[in-house]
Design an enzyme around this catalytic site. Structure first.
Site, PDB file in Angstrom:
ATOM      1  N   CYS A 260       0.863  -1.185   0.000  1.00 23.00           N
ATOM      2  CA  CYS A 260       0.000   0.000   0.000  1.00 23.00           C
ATOM      3  C   CYS A 260       0.897   1.231   0.000  1.00 23.00           C
ATOM      4  O   CYS A 260       1.389   1.654   1.047  1.00 23.00           O
ATOM      5  CB  CYS A 260      -0.906  -0.032   1.227  1.00 23.00           C
ATOM      6  SG  CYS A 260      -2.149   1.274   1.255  1.00 23.00           S
TER       7      CYS A 260
ATOM      8  N   CYS B  33      -7.880   5.682  -7.361  1.00 20.48           N
ATOM      9  CA  CYS B  33      -7.186   6.250  -6.206  1.00 20.48           C
ATOM     10  C   CYS B  33      -7.196   7.764  -6.286  1.00 20.48           C
ATOM     11  O   CYS B  33      -6.905   8.342  -7.346  1.00 20.48           O
ATOM     12  CB  CYS B  33      -5.741   5.746  -6.147  1.00 20.48           C
ATOM     13  SG  CYS B  33      -4.823   6.384  -4.716  1.00 20.48           S
TER      14      CYS B  33
END
Length: 431
Positions: A159, A353
């Protein structure tokens, strides 16, 4: 009457419970098990860490919304998953049986894999709201006595977006305080290049993020294997493309925030047939475990192989939109099984995102997330910052109100104008 248990109450578990409830009959039951009685919006943690949000701003108590939806809720946590017995042993000593289980636990944070790496040791963290609240206290201390700052992600991390966000948000906050000139920032990452993100890049994320760092005078070290953390320094080895050690770095730091690698939670680790050696849930294209056929996995807890071999190991992120498609597919596949049919739905694993930089940001869309892709798009601007603020509010409202609609698809994609990108892709395909 069927009983479905959802283990986990995060970005995957809550939508899973809401969508599954809508597909069940009046006599069917659904229970959510979590180790906490509240939800917190993880993407807002970088803001919490610099004092732009409080814990209460991004948290929702879960008992009331679950009760309104007719969903049972146990916030005692799970000690062990027992798929051979169709049961969970809970931390209060009780046992919960199920007909179908959906594992949506998120990860355990593997801080212990590197010396000196933990919020209780030589680093801060934004992986959990509790970490971010403590990080905010240390951030204020740091700003009173500023010095070198290190941000990044260690080997095995999957991540990367929040690391970039924290670096840029920290830069923005330091500029507002007029002390940016006192804080050298270095970005240390296991990625082979800036903007790789565990995905081989999306659109021009390499160029966009490198440019953003140059504009903000942020230096970087890529292909970095972090060796240890000390109170005032980070030791890292830079690995060459041939896999050999290229350089050793000792980077001075007064404050360090680096993202850890993930692994499966302890309740899952070592359960034969359910998880891989790292503790991640094994799932087929229908999100169904190949061994325990009444168990499904969604979100960060599932096993996904890396998209490519890199000099330093990096994982694949499980982003919100990707998780949302897992949720919808899983809900319909369980419904199919209840109707005597075989699962047929497959998640698209699309990715969206919104990386906030404090006063601007970068957005990217990957359809699907893992290449090759039908849509491979990225953009930047102040609108990304505003979009993420709006999205935070919308998702928290979804949790509070028990809304089962797919937020990422119906809100975020419209906001980003991706329908136009999709239409252009279809037109190109049809030529």
């Amino acid at each position: 009457m069927v009983h479905i248990v959802v283990l986990g109450a995060g970005i995957g578990g809550i939508p899973m419970a809401y969508e599954m409830k809508d597909l069940l009959g009046p006599d069917d039951r659904i229970t959510v098990v979590s180790n906490t009685d509240h939800f917190h919006f993880v993407p807002s943690n970088p803001w919490v860490a610099v004092g732009w949000r409080t814990r209460d701003d991004i948290m929702v108590p879960l008992a009331e919304p679950f009760a309104r939806k007719g969903i049972a809720f146990k916030s005692v946590g799970c000690r062990r998953v027992l798929p051979q017995e169709n049961a969970l042993d809970l931390n209060d000593g009780s046992r919960l049986t199920y007909d179908y289980l959906v594992v949506a636990t998120g990860p355990e944070l593997a801080f212990d894999e590197i010396e000196g790496f933990a919020p209780q040791s030589n680093t801060i963290s934004i992986c959990h709201v509790d970490h971010a609240v403590e990080a905010a206290k240390r951030w204020e201390e740091f700003c009173r006595n500023p010095g070198p700052l290190i941000v990044g992600a260690v080997q095995g991390a999957s991540c990367f977006g929040p690391a970039y966000e924290f670096a840029m948000i920290a830069d923005a906050d330091l500029r507002r305080r007029k002390i940016r000139h006192k804080v050298p920032i270095t970005f240390v990452t296991s990625e082979p290049y800036i903007g790789h993100l565990g995905l081989g890049g999306v659109g021009d994320t390499k160029g966009l993020l490198e440019s953003a760092m140059r504009e903000r005078h942020i230096k970087w070290i890529t292909n970095a294997r972090t060796d240890r953390f000390e109170p005032n320094a980070v030791h890292a080895t830079e690995i060459g493309d041939d896999g050999q050690e290229k350089a050793h770095h000792v980077v001075e730091s007064r404050l360090t925030m680096m993202l850890p690698a993930f692994r499966g939670i302890r309740a899952l680790q070592g359960v034969e047939g359910l998880v891989n050696p790292r503790g991640f849930v094994l799932a087929d294209k229908h999100q169904r475990n190949p061994t325990h056929r009444n168990v499904f996995g969604i979100g960060v807890c599932i096993a996904i192989p890396p998209v490519e071999k890199t000099p330093v190991p990096v994982g694949v992120p499980k982003t919100g939109y990707m998780i949302e498609t897992m949720v919808t597919a899983t809900a319909h596949n369980i419904r199919a099984l209840l109707d005597g049919k075989e699962p047929a739905e497959e998640p698209t694993w699309n990715a969206l995102c919104l990386a906030d930089f404090g006063d601007t940001g970068v957005a990217f869309v990957a359809m699907p997330q893992i290449p090759p892709r039908n849509v491979n798009w990225s953009s930047h601007g102040r609108w990304v910052h505003l979009a993420k603020v709006g999205f935070e509010r919308y998702f928290l409202r979804k949790v509070r109100k028990g809304i089962s609609e797919p937020v990422y698809e119906r809100y975020a994609l419209k906001l980003l104008g991706v329908k136009r990108v999709q239409e252009q892709t279809r037109e190109t395909t049809n030529v």
